[in-house]
Design an enzyme around this catalytic site. Structure first.
Site, PDB file in Angstrom:
ATOM      1  N   GLU B  63     -29.410  -9.309  45.726  1.00  0.00           N
ATOM      2  CA  GLU B  63     -29.966  -8.509  45.424  1.00  0.00           C
ATOM      3  C   GLU B  63     -31.434  -9.246  44.400  1.00  0.00           C
ATOM      4  OE1 GLU B  63     -27.008  -8.421  44.839  1.00  0.00           O
ATOM      5  OE2 GLU B  63     -26.082  -6.384  46.732  1.00  0.00           O
ATOM      6  N   PHE B 125     -16.367   4.740  44.182  1.00  0.00           N
ATOM      7  CA  PHE B 125     -16.283   3.648  44.199  1.00  0.00           C
ATOM      8  C   PHE B 125     -17.933   3.126  44.128  1.00  0.00           C
ATOM      9  CE2 PHE B 125     -16.652   0.635  47.678  1.00  0.00           C
ATOM     10  CZ  PHE B 125     -15.653  -0.741  46.747  1.00  0.00           C
ATOM     11  N   GLN B 126     -17.694   1.789  43.716  1.00  0.00           N
ATOM     12  CA  GLN B 126     -19.264   1.685  43.262  1.00  0.00           C
ATOM     13  C   GLN B 126     -20.810   2.337  43.002  1.00  0.00           C
ATOM     14  OE1 GLN B 126     -20.591  -0.947  47.101  1.00  0.00           O
ATOM     15  NE2 GLN B 126     -19.650  -1.885  46.133  1.00  0.00           N
ATOM     16  N   LYS B 175     -26.448   9.289  48.260  1.00  0.00           N
ATOM     17  CA  LYS B 175     -25.569   8.594  50.205  1.00  0.00           C
ATOM     18  C   LYS B 175     -26.235  10.063  50.401  1.00  0.00           C
ATOM     19  CE  LYS B 175     -22.918   6.377  52.843  1.00  0.00           C
ATOM     20  NZ  LYS B 175     -21.477   6.134  53.152  1.00  0.00           N
ATOM     21  N   MET B 478     -35.933 -28.473  29.133  1.00  0.00           N
ATOM     22  CA  MET B 478     -36.667 -28.120  28.013  1.00  0.00           C
ATOM     23  C   MET B 478     -35.644 -27.050  26.356  1.00  0.00           C
ATOM     24  SD  MET B 478     -39.899 -26.742  27.206  1.00  0.00           S
ATOM     25  CE  MET B 478     -41.449 -25.857  28.385  1.00  0.00           C
TER      26      MET B 478
END
Lengths: 88, 569
Positions: B63, B125-126, B175, B478
């Site tokens: 993502e 969940f999630q 949802k 760097m």
């Protein structure tokens, strides 16, 4: 340390208080006193007393950028008056 | 809103559809043709609505990559980028890219699926509190708690992302809201009010310019974001005021512009930093006194008065109190300011030109090994006019800023504010989607490249002809440079000599490539990369002794630059 009293009028959203508190903390202002009130017109009033070494404009400019903030006024920035209000 | 799309939206007014279908319809109504994302449980209805819809979807493999592609798309095109992610880990993976978009003021709308409203707050969940998480990494965010709010919220999200100082907006959609039915109506849009300048402010600014003997323009990313590049170039032409740019401001002014000294700041050109330190008036255009620009703030342009122009009033006086501050649209302010103004700075212009000549970059390196600054300068000369360069973060990023040149700010994509390694590859993917006719090159380092290397699959899937120039010193360069200079050469965890074989890895994604090691191979290597039809990886091994110069050490003033101290190879 400077004390400032702020009066905010904000949209009534569940997360609006979190937004204001996060900005105050992140921009270096300690909240000494806080009250909020839901109004009948879908707005919410938030009164805050904040302390910081920084200029109040650094906070109010950022609060004013929050989409849900309708307006933000500095009521006073007098140290002794702030103390009185804190005690009262 | 673009014509035609508005018509399509109106045509279907009053139809009852799923929330998920309304999401796709609202995107189409905003001219969105491509979204970047990754599906998962809580966003499945939206992916179902996407299936067979005219909105194209580019599947990333993480993502963060999807959101960076949306950032690259937005930065290369000026349009709002859109990305999708599911709840929980999908949403948390967006955070870095959204923070990047926040610090660089990039218009992005991120849409996340959320668990159903009935189970929000039960540690389902999630489930994670995405709205809470979004507060510090977005310009604004919403959770849609009822299907009736869905379409107006999406319209508001696009409006907030692109208006004023742009930024990322997140819309979290449970949802059950995605599967609920609604009657699609185009909402009435409140027109956002932008700050406007006054004639008094303009007069005050003009008076300062007229009094000035040695004015400088300090140009930031705000010019490109405001589509004010032409107005800025006209302002420079009319007034003849010399100029410098920030990392995000590069491309706003072309390198052949008289008095333009390139980038200022920590790795700015010596001439740019010295000129700003000497100026008596600093005209700040769409910039914000970032610490990488100012060095020690108290001594930055110490003797200068300041005129600060920006769309964001909160930037005015945040770090440096200006004599004149104007919040507003640069497209209006700049022409209004230069009206009736003539050129009056001949002595200063001559001095600036002298400084420019005196402190030119040098590319004549002895030795067999590849000198990255020279190679990047050569690449800039070879690129066609319509090109985009997306960098990663580190030494190569500063070499790109110093030694390449750009026609427009949207041709140079660099993670400036957040400095996010892993930005380059997905940003290049987004840029190629936004500008398919442009030559798109990502310049990366061996450290940064591995941070979003999974996006090679996205290139493979779409056969995107993105060119990858991978500059490899087998170091986290760097950080190594700072360890060498400021931490007594204690090289803690910056050795990357166990890097994979990058060309072999690219070939696993069906991306051809080549390794080059010698300066004599640069010309043919760059040509092969640019002339290849599809994607290509040119892996360039360089000497790890090369550092980025000059350097303003932390806490120092910009005139106190450290000069090159690399051993010649």
């Amino acid at each position: 340390m400077n004390n400032y009293s702020l009066a905010l009028n904000v949209q009534q959203r569940p997360e609006v208080l979190e937004r204001v508190l996060r900005v105050a903390r992140h921009r270096g202002f300690k909240i000494a006193n806080l009250s909020m009130q839901l109004n009948s017109n879908n707005s919410t009033s938030i009164d805050m007393l904040v302390e910081s070494e920084r200029e109040i404009g650094l906070l109010t400019n950022q609060i004013n950028k929050l989409i849900d903030v309708i307006d933000c006024r500095v009521l006073f920035s007098d140290p002794s008056a702030a103390l009185v209000k804190q005690k009262g | 809103m673009e014509q035609g799309q508005e018509g399509a939206a109106q045509m279907e007014q009053g139809q009852t559809i799923r929330g998920a279908d309304a999401v796709i319809k609202a995107l189409a109504a905003h001219g969105v043709t491509t979204v970047f994302g990754y599906p998962g449980g809580a966003i499945m209805p939206i992916y179902d609505a996407l299936y067979g819809s005219p909105v194209e979807h580019l599947l990333s493999r993480h993502e963060q990559g999807a959101a960076f592609a949306a950032v690259g798309y937005a930065r290369a095109s000026g349009k709002t980028g859109v990305c999708f992610a599911t709840s929980g880990p999908g949403a948390t993976n967006l955070v870095t890219s959204l923070a990047d978009a926040l610090l660089d003021s990039v218009p992005v709308v991120a849409i996340t699926g959320q668990v159903s409203t009935a189970v929000i707050g039960t540690d389902a969940f999630q489930e994670i509190d995405v709205l809470g998480m979004s507060l510090s990494c977005t310009k604004h965010s919403f959770m849609v708690s009822h299907v009736d709010e869905l379409v107006p919220t999406l319209y508001k999200a696009f409006e907030v992302a692109a208006s004023g100082r742009p930024g990322p907006v997140l819309v979290d959609i449970p949802k059950d809201v995605q599967i609920a039915m609604l009657e699609y109506k185009t909402p009435l849009q409140a027109i956002s009010t932008e700050p406007e300048h006054t004639s008094e402010q303009l007069n005050d600014a003009r008076a300062l310019i007229e009094q000035a003997k040695q004015p400088m323009l300090y140009v930031g990313g705000g010019v490109g974001m405001a589509s004010a590049v032409e107005q800025l170039r006209d302002f420079i032409k009319v007034t003849g005021i010399p100029s410098v740019a920030t990392l995000k401001g590069l491309g706003s002014i072309t390198i052949d512009t008289p008095g333009y000294l390139g980038m200022l700041g920590m790795h700015g050109s010596k001439a740019a930093n010295l000129a700003v330190q000497e100026c008596d008036l600093l005209i700040v255009v769409g910039a914000r006194f970032d610490d990488r620009v100012t060095g020690r703030l108290a001594s930055f342009a110490e003797n200068a008065k300041v005129i600060h122009l920006d769309i964001d009033a909160a930037e005015l006086g945040k770090l440096r109190l200006p004599e004149v501050a104007i919040a507003g649209d640069l497209r209006q302010i700049l022409p209004a300011l230069s009206q009736n103004m003539g050129q009056q700075f001949a002595a200063w212009q001559a001095k600036i030109e002298h400084m420019k000549q005196e402190h030119q970059w040098r590319y004549d390196r002895p030795g067999e090994l590849i000198y990255a600054p020279a190679m990047l300068n050569r690449l800039a000369q070879k690129l066609p006019k319509n090109s985009v360069v997306a960098c990663d973060v580190g030494q190569h990023q500063m070499w790109v800023a110093q030694h390449m040149f750009f026609n427009r700010p949207e041709d140079h994509l660099s993670s400036a504010g957040l400095g996010t390694m892993g930005f380059g590859l997905p940003a290049a993917i987004g840029a190629k989607v936004a500008r398919p006719d442009a030559t798109v090159v990502t310049v990366s380092g061996d450290g940064s490249f591995m941070m979003n290397v999974q996006e090679l699959t996205t290139i493979k899937r779409k056969r995107l002809p993105v060119k990858i120039l991978l500059i490899d010193n087998q170091k986290l360069g760097m950080v190594k440079q700072w360890q060498q200079l400021f931490f007594e050469e204690r090289y803690s965890e910056t050795d990357l000599s166990d890097n994979p074989d990058f060309v072999k890895m690219a070939s696993a994604f069906e991306i051809p490539g080549r390794n080059i090691f010698k300066a004599s191979e640069v010309e043919a290597g760059l040509d092969e990369m640019l002339n290849s039809e599809g994607p290509f990886l040119l892996h360039v091994s360089i000497d790890d002794a090369h550092n980025v110069w000059p350097l303003v050490p932390p806490g120092a003033s910009n005139q106190d630059m450290m000069e090159e101290m690399d051993k010649q190879t």
